[in-house]
Design an enzyme around this catalytic site. Structure first.
Site, PDB file in Angstrom:
ATOM      1  N   ARG A 203       0.847  -1.195   0.000  1.00 51.03           N
ATOM      2  CA  ARG A 203       0.000   0.000   0.000  1.00 51.03           C
ATOM      3  C   ARG A 203       0.884   1.247   0.000  1.00 51.03           C
ATOM      4  O   ARG A 203       0.570   2.254  -0.622  1.00 51.03           O
ATOM      5  CB  ARG A 203      -0.967   0.012   1.203  1.00 51.03           C
TER       6      ARG A 203
ATOM      7  N   TYR B 225     -17.663  17.157 -14.269  1.00 52.29           N
ATOM      8  CA  TYR B 225     -17.980  15.742 -14.253  1.00 52.29           C
ATOM      9  C   TYR B 225     -18.982  15.445 -13.127  1.00 52.29           C
ATOM     10  O   TYR B 225     -18.793  15.881 -11.988  1.00 52.29           O
ATOM     11  CB  TYR B 225     -16.677  14.957 -14.052  1.00 52.29           C
TER      12      TYR B 225
ATOM     13  N   ASP C 277      -8.550  19.676 -13.272  1.00 50.52           N
ATOM     14  CA  ASP C 277      -8.831  18.344 -13.810  1.00 50.52           C
ATOM     15  C   ASP C 277      -8.481  18.388 -15.301  1.00 50.52           C
ATOM     16  O   ASP C 277      -9.184  19.006 -16.094  1.00 50.52           O
ATOM     17  CB  ASP C 277     -10.316  18.011 -13.577  1.00 50.52           C
TER      18      ASP C 277
ATOM     19  N   LYS D 265      -9.243   7.459 -18.729  1.00 50.15           N
ATOM     20  CA  LYS D 265      -9.595   8.014 -20.035  1.00 50.15           C
ATOM     21  C   LYS D 265      -8.373   8.004 -20.970  1.00 50.15           C
ATOM     22  O   LYS D 265      -7.908   6.952 -21.333  1.00 50.15           O
ATOM     23  CB  LYS D 265     -10.199   9.405 -19.841  1.00 50.15           C
TER      24      LYS D 265
HETATM   25  C1  LIG Z   1     -14.170  10.122 -15.594  1.00 48.20           C
HETATM   26  C2  LIG Z   1     -13.832  11.441 -15.047  1.00 48.20           C
HETATM   27  C3  LIG Z   1     -13.552  11.603 -13.677  1.00 48.20           C
HETATM   28  C4  LIG Z   1     -13.646  10.462 -12.701  1.00 48.20           C
HETATM   29  O1  LIG Z   1     -12.694   9.478 -12.943  1.00 48.20           O
HETATM   30  P1  LIG Z   1     -12.907   7.908 -12.622  1.00 48.20           P
HETATM   31  O2  LIG Z   1     -11.649   7.300 -13.097  1.00 48.20           O
HETATM   32  O3  LIG Z   1     -14.116   7.464 -13.373  1.00 48.20           O
HETATM   33  O4  LIG Z   1     -13.117   7.804 -11.142  1.00 48.20           O
HETATM   34  C5  LIG Z   1     -13.195  12.869 -13.247  1.00 48.20           C
HETATM   35  N1  LIG Z   1     -13.122  13.921 -14.094  1.00 48.20           N
HETATM   36  C6  LIG Z   1     -13.401  13.793 -15.406  1.00 48.20           C
HETATM   37  C7  LIG Z   1     -13.298  14.991 -16.283  1.00 48.20           C
HETATM   38  C8  LIG Z   1     -13.767  12.563 -15.928  1.00 48.20           C
HETATM   39  O5  LIG Z   1     -14.058  12.459 -17.230  1.00 48.20           O
END
Ligand SMILES: *Cc1c(COP(=O)(O)O)cnc(C)c1O
Length: 379
Positions: free
Chosen positions: A46, A98, A170, A195
């Site tokens: 961890r 999101y 983000d 993504k």
């Molecule tokens: C998918 C997404 C998240 C969350 O990420 P996960 O890997 O699904 O927990 C946060 N911000 C954006 C812009 C996203 O597209």
């Protein structure tokens, strides 16, 4: 070093015990010590794992940051950032974001006494009005999801610096290929690695990159204490995915432009949200802070009816109807009922997220095939 070279090499060194060119998947929970405290820097998985360390280094380098940390998901990375705060603290967040981010802010952290203001980040002066003595963090996404607004990171960072606040960006939609928030004044860059970084729709993961050592230490303490760490196999898959990130993004941008231009001339289509259009309200900022306009596009129909969009989405043969984005395969999503279902309708309407809006993540297939699929589905 150029980005393309970093994508291929960053973080990965030949394995010292074998010379393996790829960092092995260290599928272990613990490490054997010679004598209590006498170990090779690894105590418990961890806390440290070599496959994870390689990936953290790679993501830090891609984001032009000193430190990287990875988490079990994108929302787990956001969770770690908010855990820097304490009850009574306030966050100013973009209002077009999101759905899962909105959900963790309002449904989890408001319950712990943290206050969130959801504001229009296009208006930097408006953002400053929400700053008070309790404000600790500004949080933004750009391009925004799903409206594809481009937020001026430099303008917002001027406010965060003036008031000694943290600015978190983000960077999921742009990827580190198209946008480098650190260079524009961000303190924390966050990714849903699920993504574009992963890129192959086979991993759920999150990441944070920071420059400041003490901020890194606090976040690493949270990562280890709260334990939302990804497994080594997933880290390996992302290390592999990153090696082609720059090539994939090039094609996502090329195909994105072709699809956006096709949609814009279609008589059934009303609005097309893609920052590459000169008519896009933030086109100039996009040109300045991004190296390309990406493969994310939203569009609506003249007839703002959910059923109109559902019929189109049911007919897609190539575009996969799925939550998520950023994979090599093209995907379509209906934000109002899928990714943004957690956001109340009145909040959605404020940003123009209509019932007929479809969000596309344009993949790396042949653009003509993608356009043919849209043509037959829209009719
Ligand atoms: C998918 C997404 C998240 C969350 O990420 P996960 O890997 O699904 O927990 C946060 N911000 C954006 C812009 C996203 O597209």
């Amino acid at each position: 070093m150029h980005f393309d070279t970093k994508a291929v090499h960053a973080g990965v060194e030949p394995d010292p015990s074998t010379g393996a060119i790829m960092t092995p998947i260290f599928q272990t929970s613990t490490y054997v010590q010679k004598s209590p405290g006498d170990h090779q820097g690894f105590e418990y998985a961890r806390s440290q794992n070599p496959t994870r360390s390689a990936l953290q280094k790679s993501i830090a380098m891609l984001e032009n940051a000193n430190y990287g940390l990875v988490f079990g998901s994108g929302v787990a990375a956001i969770d770690a950032v908010v855990k820097l705060l304490k009850p009574g603290d306030e966050v100013i967040s973009g209002n077009d974001l999101y759905g899962g981010t909105y959900r963790i802010f309002t449904k989890i952290f408001e319950g712990f006494g943290i206050k969130f203001h959801f504001v229009d980040m296009n208006d930097a002066a408006g953002v400053e009005q929400y700053v008070n003595e309790n404000t600790k963090l500004i949080w933004l996404e750009t391009p925004t999801n799903p409206m594809m607004s481009i937020i001026d990171i430099k303008a917002i960072s001027a406010i965060s610096k003036k008031h000694s606040l943290l600015l978190g960006v983000d960077n999921t939609f742009a990827s580190p290929v198209l946008q480098s928030p650190m260079e524009l004044g961000a303190d924390i860059v966050m990714h849903s690695v699920t993504k574009y970084l992963g890129g192959h729709s086979d991993v759920v993961m999150g990441a944070i990159a920071v420059n400041d050592e003490s901020l890194y230490k606090r976040l690493a303490f949270i990562q280890n204490s709260c334990g939302a760490v990804p497994g080594p196999q997933d880290c390996f898959l992302v290390l592999r995915g990153i090696k082609t990130l720059h090539l994939r993004m090039e094609r996502h941008c090329e195909n994105g432009e072709k699809v956006a231009r096709f949609l814009a001339q279609h008589p059934e289509v009303d609005k097309v949200y893609w920052p590459g259009f000169e008519s896009h309200p933030n086109h100039e900022i996009a040109k300045e802070q991004m190296k390309g306009f990406g493969g994310m596009i939203s569009f609506t129909f003249h007839e703002d009816d959910m059923q109109r969009s559902f019929k189109v989405m049911e007919k897609f043969k190539l575009f996969a109807l799925a939550e998520s984005l950023g994979g090599v395969e093209s995907m379509a999503n209906h934000p109002a009922t899928m990714t943004h279902g957690a956001i109340p309708k009145e909040e959605r309407m404020k940003v123009g997220l209509l019932d007929s809006l479809i969000r596309l993540s344009v993949g790396i297939e042949n653009a003509d095939d993608l356009i043919a699929d849209l043509e037959q589905a829209i009719g």
